[in-house]
Design an enzyme around this catalytic site. Structure first.
Site, PDB file in Angstrom:
ATOM      1  N   TYR A 157      62.876  74.468   7.578  1.00 13.00           N
ATOM      2  CA  TYR A 157      62.359  74.198   8.918  1.00 13.00           C
ATOM      3  C   TYR A 157      62.718  75.327   9.875  1.00 13.00           C
ATOM      4  O   TYR A 157      61.865  75.792  10.654  1.00 13.00           O
ATOM      5  CB  TYR A 157      62.915  72.867   9.425  1.00 13.00           C
ATOM      6  CG  TYR A 157      62.293  72.398  10.723  1.00 13.00           C
ATOM      7  CD1 TYR A 157      61.033  71.808  10.728  1.00 13.00           C
ATOM      8  CD2 TYR A 157      62.964  72.535  11.931  1.00 13.00           C
ATOM      9  CE1 TYR A 157      60.452  71.371  11.910  1.00 13.00           C
ATOM     10  CE2 TYR A 157      62.394  72.106  13.118  1.00 13.00           C
ATOM     11  CZ  TYR A 157      61.146  71.525  13.104  1.00 13.00           C
ATOM     12  OH  TYR A 157      60.581  71.100  14.287  1.00 13.00           O
ATOM     13  N   LYS A 161      59.947  77.861  11.767  1.00 12.01           N
ATOM     14  CA  LYS A 161      59.863  77.997  13.216  1.00 12.01           C
ATOM     15  C   LYS A 161      60.221  79.414  13.667  1.00 12.01           C
ATOM     16  O   LYS A 161      59.622  79.932  14.625  1.00 12.01           O
ATOM     17  CB  LYS A 161      60.761  76.971  13.900  1.00 12.01           C
ATOM     18  CG  LYS A 161      60.304  75.525  13.702  1.00 12.01           C
ATOM     19  CD  LYS A 161      58.879  75.304  14.181  1.00 12.01           C
ATOM     20  CE  LYS A 161      58.451  73.844  14.092  1.00 12.01           C
ATOM     21  NZ  LYS A 161      57.042  73.636  14.494  1.00 12.01           N
TER      22      LYS A 161
END
Length: 252
Positions: A157, A161
């Site tokens: 994650y 990002k």
């Protein structure tokens, strides 16, 4: 008569659903791209007199969406030119909350495809289709503080990002060279009470050393509701200086 078009990925729940509802209330035409269709959005659009389209598509296979999206954008512009057009890349997933070595290959690949590859693919298709348009164009990528701060058991994650932030910086440089380039921004929305937060709070503390900090956000009343977060993001999107800083925080 003004006619604003907004495309949103992950528009079937959480903050994406709230943004779609608020944009429809404001009179925008909304194209939602999600794994599921939400009857509530159709009902809300009818109630406020706006138009919503919902495309059911798994963004782990974003490449197969490109042709359809480009064709639809070109056809829609030919029928009635838009006053403005905006893409909001909102969809994202968290894989198994564990150290990288313990995450299955398919789970890892899906997180990166949905969280990074899909925004890049969809943005590329959006820009190709709208490159000759004179109407203002914006690309808003929904990032996260975890793209700017490392966290154990969140490698996929965080990486997705961080990649989103950096591809937005590159894109901003490219679009600045064009006479009518799109305004782009990768925006951290703050801490929001969504399904992802529930996943993090429910994680095994042995596999996720920061679990208690996420529990504290909930018990401390720090989390923003999806509705309030959506309103803040849309207000940021409407700012006259949107895109001046390609990587930003909604609290800036």
């Amino acid at each position: 008569m003004t006619s604003h078009l907004t495309l949103i990925t992950g528009a079937s729940r959480g903050m994406g659903l709230s943004m779609a509802r608020q944009l429809l209330t404001a009179g925008h035409t909304v194209l939602g791209i999600s794994r599921t269709v939400v009857p509530e959005l159709e009902e809300h659009a009818r109630h406020v007199g706006a138009k919503v389209l919902q495309w059911q598509h798994d963004l782990a296979d974003s490449g197969s969406l490109n042709g359809r999206l480009e064709s639809w954008l070109k056809d829609s512009q030919a029928e009635a030119p838009w006053t403005s057009v905006t893409l909001i890349n909102n969809a994202g997933v968290i894989p198994q909350i564990s150290p990288l070595a313990d995450i299955g290959a398919n789970d890892l690949a899906r997180a990166l495809r949905v969280g990074l590859e899909a925004p890049m693919q969809i943005t590329a298709a959006f820009l190709r289709a709208t490159g000759s348009w004179q109407a203002p164009r914006k690309v808003l990528n929904i990032s996260s503080g975890l793209g700017r701060r490392a966290m154990a058991s969140q490698a996929a994650y965080c990486a997705a990002k961080a990649g989103m932030d950096h591809f937005t910086r590159c894109l901003a440089l490219e679009e600045a060279l064009k006479p009518h380039g799109a305004k782009v921004c990768s925006l951290a929305p703050g801490v929001i009470d969504t399904g992802m937060q529930e996943q993090l709070r429910a994680a095994d503390p042995k596999a996720f050393p920061d679990r208690d900090s996420f529990v504290g956000l909930k018990t401390g009343g720090v989390l923003t509701s999806p509705e309030d977060a959506a309103a803040r993001i849309l207000a940021f999107l409407a700012r006259p200086d949107f895109g001046a800083n390609p990587v930003a925080d909604v609290r800036d």
